[in-house]
Design an enzyme around this catalytic site. Sequence first.
Site, PDB file in Angstrom:
ATOM      1  N   ALA A  85     -18.023 -31.980 -33.216  1.00 41.46           N
ATOM      2  CA  ALA A  85     -18.160 -30.580 -32.899  1.00 41.46           C
ATOM      3  C   ALA A  85     -19.324 -29.808 -33.245  1.00 41.46           C
ATOM      4  O   ALA A  85     -19.763 -29.070 -32.362  1.00 41.46           O
ATOM      5  CB  ALA A  85     -17.044 -29.784 -33.934  1.00 41.46           C
ATOM      6  N   ASP A  98     -49.776 -15.576   1.944  1.00 42.68           N
ATOM      7  CA  ASP A  98     -50.274 -15.256   3.689  1.00 42.68           C
ATOM      8  C   ASP A  98     -49.887 -14.136   3.931  1.00 42.68           C
ATOM      9  O   ASP A  98     -48.727 -13.496   3.686  1.00 42.68           O
ATOM     10  CB  ASP A  98     -49.665 -16.400   4.284  1.00 42.68           C
ATOM     11  CG  ASP A  98     -50.402 -17.838   4.297  1.00 42.68           C
ATOM     12  OD1 ASP A  98     -51.723 -17.558   3.917  1.00 42.68           O
ATOM     13  OD2 ASP A  98     -49.933 -18.859   4.658  1.00 42.68           O
TER      14      ASP A  98
END
Length: 910
Positions: free
Chosen positions: A286, A332
């Site tokens: 756990a 660009d």
Amino acid sequence: MNLTAHGAAGMDVGRLVSILRTSLSSGLSSAEVRRRRGQHGFNEFEIQKDEPLWKKYLGQFKDPLILLLLASAVVSVAMKQFDDAVSITVAIIIVVSVAFVQEYRSEKSLEALTKLVPPKCHCVRDGRLETFLARELVPGDIINLSIGDRVPADIRLFEAFDLAIDESSFTGETEPASKHTNVLTTTKNNGISHMANVAFMGTLVRCGNGKGIVLGTGESSEFGEVFKMMQAEEPPKTPLQVSMDQLGKQLSFYSFCIIGGIMFLGWIQGRHLLDMFTIGVSLAVAAIPEGLPIVVTVTLAIGVMRMANRKAIVKKLPIVETLGCVKVICCDKTGTLTKNEMTVTKIMTADDKVAEVDSGVSGVGYSTHGVIVCDHNVVQKDSHPSITKVIQIGVLCNNAQIIEGDLQGQPTEGALLACAFKMDLESMRQEYIRLQEWPFNSDTKYMAVKCVPRDQKGPEVFYVKGAVEPIMRSSTHYYVSRGQPQPITEKQINHFMEQASHMGSAGLRVLALAYGDSMSQLVFAGLVGIMDPPRDGVREAVQTLISSGTQLKMLTGDSLDTAVAIASRLGLYASGGRCLSGDDIDQMDISSLSQIIGMIPVFYRVSPRHKHKIVRAIQNNGLVVGMTGDGVNDAVALRSADIGIAMGVTGTDVSKEAADMILVDDNFSTIMSAIEEGKGIFYNIKNFVRFQLSTSIAALTLITLSTMFSLPNPLNAMQILWINIIMDGPPAQSLGVEPVDHDVIRKPPRRAKDPIITRPLLVNVIISAAIIVSGTLWVFWREMQDNKITPRDTTMTFTCFVFFDMFNALSCRSQIKSILTVGFFSNRMFILAVGGSLIGQLLVIYFPPLQQVFQTEALYLSDFIFLICLTSTVFFVSEAKKFIERRNESRIRKRTVSIGDDEYHRDDLV
């Protein structure tokens, strides 16, 4: 029918066509393609078959902690404690099943990623040039190759114009191999590097163009062996996975130390050794977050799939992490910030004839309908010779095609071709034979072809189009409508440059067109202005990113005037701002460029070489940079950037190969969406880590304190394992798929080296764990008044811890915002996961077979009301803490603004 490359290289094209039963002009018919596909299959490789699911499932039992639990079950059987043995076995099956499902989801998510970027090809079928997926190819297909394409199969070339192919994936040679169509006389002992008339699958066209016949597909290609070797390579873990592994190991070490201490202390206190061993192993299962790396992978993969739905394809998982760190984006102009739907709007000839958009070019984009008007007169094929000459050059120096309104080729060339259709000049190509082509090069900034009339009644002529400056440098004469070309003077050159500047300042992309007997003595014909409007929503996206602290830089090959005009419209450039040209960059070293680059928003007349230098200069300042690109020569800059971003529509295969992310729609707004997703995914992972740590620490602390104070264990082994299923299972997983908070885009980029476990996160974990432990111990003490453990006592304690977990998960959905702002039902997966967990808990409490396994008994309605009131405190404390933090942050922000205003007024008065 598959021919080997060695065999085909020694055959002439005619014999090859006969053997493969194809046609160089019309290719294969659709019916023949279907027949051959039945024989040869698809042009793809057979992926190695995965292990059967049952083998993968059994593989989960190899985990050391699971083996320990199995040993515990065996010992229980030996001691005739059959109830415990059955309980432990059931728990093992549940834990293993949860882990298996997690891993399976991870694999399926990653498998889906590999199908996001399928390669395409340009093929002649039924006499038409078509573009489709490369997997559809069969031997005998006719393929067109152009600069930037990835070769889709082994191909015997029958046309090659200045064709050079990067074969480094086979030969290791960095220089591209020049290709021709000649028959090779000796092929038997030649290696791949010597077969100059064959293009191999997987290689990249670096320059020129060509055509060829498909020889081998899929595993019958030379790339087949290379692919098999690639399949054997294991993909590396992402940096986040590595850090999660390290965190898991650290937590495992500390957990084992604490668990060892608990078992030792219990043994000293005289507790039953087997009970302590089972509790210790269950606690280890756990407490140790073995699911961390898997959940991280699943979360990243799901995030990547979500990005794909928003038109951003991320090729590598680590990029998702990097997206949230991007400080500078270099983009660009064409196609990314603008629509890349080119339309000729202005034509200016060398003898000053002008066609304007208002009274001239009609029809938008690549529409072939419309007219051109000059001086209020419609331009016909022969009415304005100087305009006809400009368009003639644009048609001949052009590789694009417009078929039924669809463009195949470069947008700039498509705009020129559409303009030619409007003047009925599109058929001019058929009147000439192209002898040679010099493709556009980012260094020369022009494209040239050498043609001769088809009737052989004229000389060979060079036709050139490109940037204004290099064309003007090579021009010695200019064209006039009536008479011979006239020598060009310095005054006329300045006039033409001023006209180009005027067109550029209006936001038009300007091309110069010329022709001549040689490349050094051109006749200047005129200028063409092409409109490329900004994309919808880009200005808003730019402003959002800038306000979040992300710097944006526009990189373009256009002139200064065009660059400034577009940048101003987008809010990237303010009057008086500084711009830098490619020539300026050439004169600077990396160090000096790094010092000023933060102040430069616009770079013009830049080549891919300059882009690479810009990236290095930004990185030199310690910033994470993203770079967009679409051309072959952009590959270097895309590789060197922290995130290379290629264009999906206009991008070449080379740029897509080099990039980390592909924009399907070439839209800048998509970059913002991807960054938003990247940041959101990272915050979701932090939320998941917070939940897991608080649960792990709470479980460990609860058992440790009980053992230290000689109290009975409040939770048995089965109950601890059930908590582990909740912690690693659906509720935890659902935190990883929390919808992205759109406000996250306004947060500044995080530093790449920032750890996940920060001090605020650790404080939240400790507070939550302390509340869970205190509340659970109090319930345990309250129920155990007679110092005897009954099923009711453990049921109340167990349910209390589970309810605390559910409310803790609810508070972990956001580190900052209230659940009222986030929305209770905004994460459907979370609702289903928590609902399923609560139903499971009710079954554990009320279903008789599970009551035996978990040692529980039925509770009353009043018990649930009491537990809900108590366990919700972890949620309300977290919400109160968030409220205080938000109010303090708002107060600090107001104070900062007021101080700034005060200083401003004080300066103004002075």
